[in-house]
Motif scaffolding. Structure first.
Motif, PDB file in Angstrom:
ATOM      1  N   GLY A  57       0.802  -1.199   0.000  1.00 44.62           N
ATOM      2  CA  GLY A  57       0.000   0.000   0.000  1.00 44.62           C
ATOM      3  C   GLY A  57       0.845   1.263   0.000  1.00 44.62           C
ATOM      4  N   ALA A  58       0.186   2.374   0.271  1.00 48.89           N
ATOM      5  CA  ALA A  58       0.851   3.679   0.298  1.00 48.89           C
ATOM      6  C   ALA A  58       0.425   4.453   1.532  1.00 48.89           C
ATOM      7  CB  ALA A  58       0.509   4.478  -0.964  1.00 48.89           C
ATOM      8  N   VAL A  59       1.385   5.130   2.137  1.00 48.78           N
ATOM      9  CA  VAL A  59       1.082   6.017   3.265  1.00 48.78           C
ATOM     10  C   VAL A  59       1.151   7.452   2.759  1.00 48.78           C
ATOM     11  CG1 VAL A  59       1.874   4.439   5.055  1.00 48.78           C
ATOM     12  CG2 VAL A  59       3.503   6.019   3.987  1.00 48.78           C
ATOM     13  N   ALA A  60       0.374   8.321   3.390  1.00 52.09           N
ATOM     14  CA  ALA A  60       0.327   9.712   2.940  1.00 52.09           C
ATOM     15  C   ALA A  60       0.079  10.628   4.135  1.00 52.09           C
ATOM     16  CB  ALA A  60      -0.771   9.893   1.894  1.00 52.09           C
ATOM     17  N   PHE A  61       0.464  11.885   3.978  1.00 53.33           N
ATOM     18  CA  PHE A  61       0.166  12.897   4.983  1.00 53.33           C
ATOM     19  C   PHE A  61      -0.341  14.144   4.274  1.00 53.33           C
ATOM     20  CE2 PHE A  61       4.436  13.966   3.680  1.00 53.33           C
ATOM     21  CZ  PHE A  61       4.441  15.361   3.676  1.00 53.33           C
ATOM     22  N   SER A  62      -1.061  14.967   5.011  1.00 57.86           N
ATOM     23  CA  SER A  62      -1.596  16.200   4.435  1.00 57.86           C
ATOM     24  C   SER A  62      -1.572  17.306   5.476  1.00 57.86           C
ATOM     25  CB  SER A  62      -3.035  16.000   3.936  1.00 57.86           C
ATOM     26  OG  SER A  62      -3.904  15.721   5.024  1.00 57.86           O
ATOM     27  N   VAL A  63      -1.332  18.522   5.026  1.00 55.95           N
ATOM     28  CA  VAL A  63      -1.379  19.714   5.871  1.00 55.95           C
ATOM     29  C   VAL A  63      -2.085  20.800   5.068  1.00 55.95           C
ATOM     30  CG1 VAL A  63      -0.076  21.470   7.109  1.00 55.95           C
ATOM     31  CG2 VAL A  63       0.773  19.123   7.051  1.00 55.95           C
ATOM     32  N   ALA A  64      -3.006  21.506   5.689  1.00 57.29           N
ATOM     33  CA  ALA A  64      -3.705  22.596   5.012  1.00 57.29           C
ATOM     34  C   ALA A  64      -3.978  23.711   6.013  1.00 57.29           C
ATOM     35  CB  ALA A  64      -5.022  22.106   4.399  1.00 57.29           C
ATOM     36  N   SER A  65      -3.951  24.943   5.533  1.00 53.79           N
ATOM     37  CA  SER A  65      -4.199  26.095   6.407  1.00 53.79           C
ATOM     38  C   SER A  65      -5.024  27.136   5.660  1.00 53.79           C
ATOM     39  CB  SER A  65      -2.882  26.712   6.877  1.00 53.79           C
ATOM     40  OG  SER A  65      -2.167  27.254   5.782  1.00 53.79           O
ATOM     41  N   VAL A  66      -5.716  27.962   6.434  1.00 56.68           N
ATOM     42  CA  VAL A  66      -6.517  29.056   5.889  1.00 56.68           C
ATOM     43  C   VAL A  66      -6.146  30.337   6.632  1.00 56.68           C
ATOM     44  CG1 VAL A  66      -8.823  29.956   5.424  1.00 56.68           C
ATOM     45  CG2 VAL A  66      -8.426  27.495   5.400  1.00 56.68           C
ATOM     46  N   ASN A  67      -5.863  31.381   5.881  1.00 58.00           N
ATOM     47  CA  ASN A  67      -5.605  32.697   6.449  1.00 58.00           C
ATOM     48  C   ASN A  67      -6.755  33.604   6.016  1.00 58.00           C
ATOM     49  OD1 ASN A  67      -4.755  35.279   7.096  1.00 58.00           O
ATOM     50  ND2 ASN A  67      -2.644  34.950   6.472  1.00 58.00           N
ATOM     51  N   TYR A  68      -7.568  34.049   6.978  1.00 66.20           N
ATOM     52  CA  TYR A  68      -8.746  34.851   6.656  1.00 66.20           C
ATOM     53  C   TYR A  68      -8.428  36.340   6.524  1.00 66.20           C
ATOM     54  CZ  TYR A  68     -11.319  30.675   8.116  1.00 66.20           C
ATOM     55  OH  TYR A  68     -11.801  29.392   8.235  1.00 66.20           O
ATOM     56  N   GLY A  69      -7.170  36.723   6.750  1.00 64.10           N
ATOM     57  CA  GLY A  69      -6.803  38.134   6.665  1.00 64.10           C
ATOM     58  C   GLY A  69      -7.168  38.895   7.924  1.00 64.10           C
TER      59      GLY A  69
END
Length: 288
Positions: A57-69
């Motif tokens: 199989g495959a392993v994965a990671f994710s990172v996400a961010s939001v800057n509202y100002g």
């Protein structure tokens, strides 16, 4: 956005993690920047690694961010305006996840992801009333909410030409408690199909494809919608894309293009956003 049944490397962790079970190559890295409406900016990064060439199989990671100002903070007050300004606040949101996918056969794969998601809405003064004592006090609070979320997906290659089918469940979580009420993350069920339309030709040109992808989504808290995407590939290196987002108030057609050289892909997309002008995103991907 119609990527529920499309193999798109590590970026699949944001749509349907099960397609990672058929990931080609050993490592896939994707970084994306989205200049959204009202000065809001999204950033995301994902990576995937094939275990023993995909055998495990495959392993994965994710990172996400939001800057509202910047947002001018206010507070209710007994003056003529009814409020006073309390200074600028800088609300943000972020998530980080770890996922896994595996192909159970040459046609079927499953995958999932566990994510931590958090939102910081800044500080404000909260009026605390003690009805028994008959007193009121002002308390300064930092408004932070966190939740643990889960995503699941399946992916099936039908065996009829390049026709594939995908299904995913995203944002399965407990309730997030705010000051007075609790809410769950936007649980979304999505079913999608995709196919290279050139497979319908008697003899399709080598290095060219015309991928059609259709997603139907059922969110918990707002009406169902359909996303349709069409991607033309020329010489396995140049890409032109057209999309349609159904049942949206201010969005409809979307446009995009990309180029791939030596495992490096650069993508651009443009989304007209009605009265909000437009949204643009840039993506850089590297796979080997």
């Amino acid at each position: 956005g119609a990527l529920n049944a499309v193999e798109c490397g590590s970026a699949a962790i944001f749509y349907n993690p099960s397609t990672l079970g058929f990931m080609k190559g050993t490592v896939d890295l994707t970084a994306s920047y989205n200049n959204w409406i009202a000065g809001i900016k999204h950033n995301s990064f994902s990576g995937a690694y094939n275990l023993a060439g995909g055998r495990y199989g495959a392993v994965a990671f994710s990172v996400a961010s939001v800057n509202y100002g910047e947002i001018e903070g206010t507070e209710f007050w007994g003056n003529d305006q009814g409020y006073i300004e309390t200074g600028l606040i800088y609300p943000t949101a972020m998530q980080a996840g770890l996922g896994y996918a595996i192909a159970l056969s040459t046609k079927f794969s499953v995958g999932g992801q566990v994510r931590w998601a958090g939102q910081n809405l800044g500080m404000s003064n909260v009026l605390i009333e003690d009805l028994q004592e008959g007193t009121t006090t002002v308390e300064t609070r930092q408004h932070i909410a966190n939740a643990l979320a889960f995503d699941f997906g399946t992916f099936f290659k039908t065996g009829w030409k390049s026709f594939v089918f995908g299904m995913s469940v995203r944002n399965f979580s407990g309730e997030v408690t705010y000051e007075e009420e609790s809410f769950q993350l936007p649980l979304t069920f999505t079913m999608g199909v995709a196919m290279d339309l050139m497979d319908l030709m008697k003899q399709s040109p080598e290095g060219h494809s015309l991928l059609l992808s259709i997603d139907a989504s059922h969110p918990r808290s707002y009406p169902e919608y359909i996303d349709v995407g069409l991607e033309y590939t020329m010489m396995d290196a140049f890409f032109v894309r057209l999309g349609y987002m159904g049942n949206r108030d201010e969005r409809g057609l979307t446009f995009g293009a990309g180029v791939e050289v030596a495992g490096v892909m650069v993508d651009y997309s443009y989304t007209p956003f009605g009265i909000f002008n437009n949204s643009q995103s840039f993506t850089l991907r590297y796979a080997f």
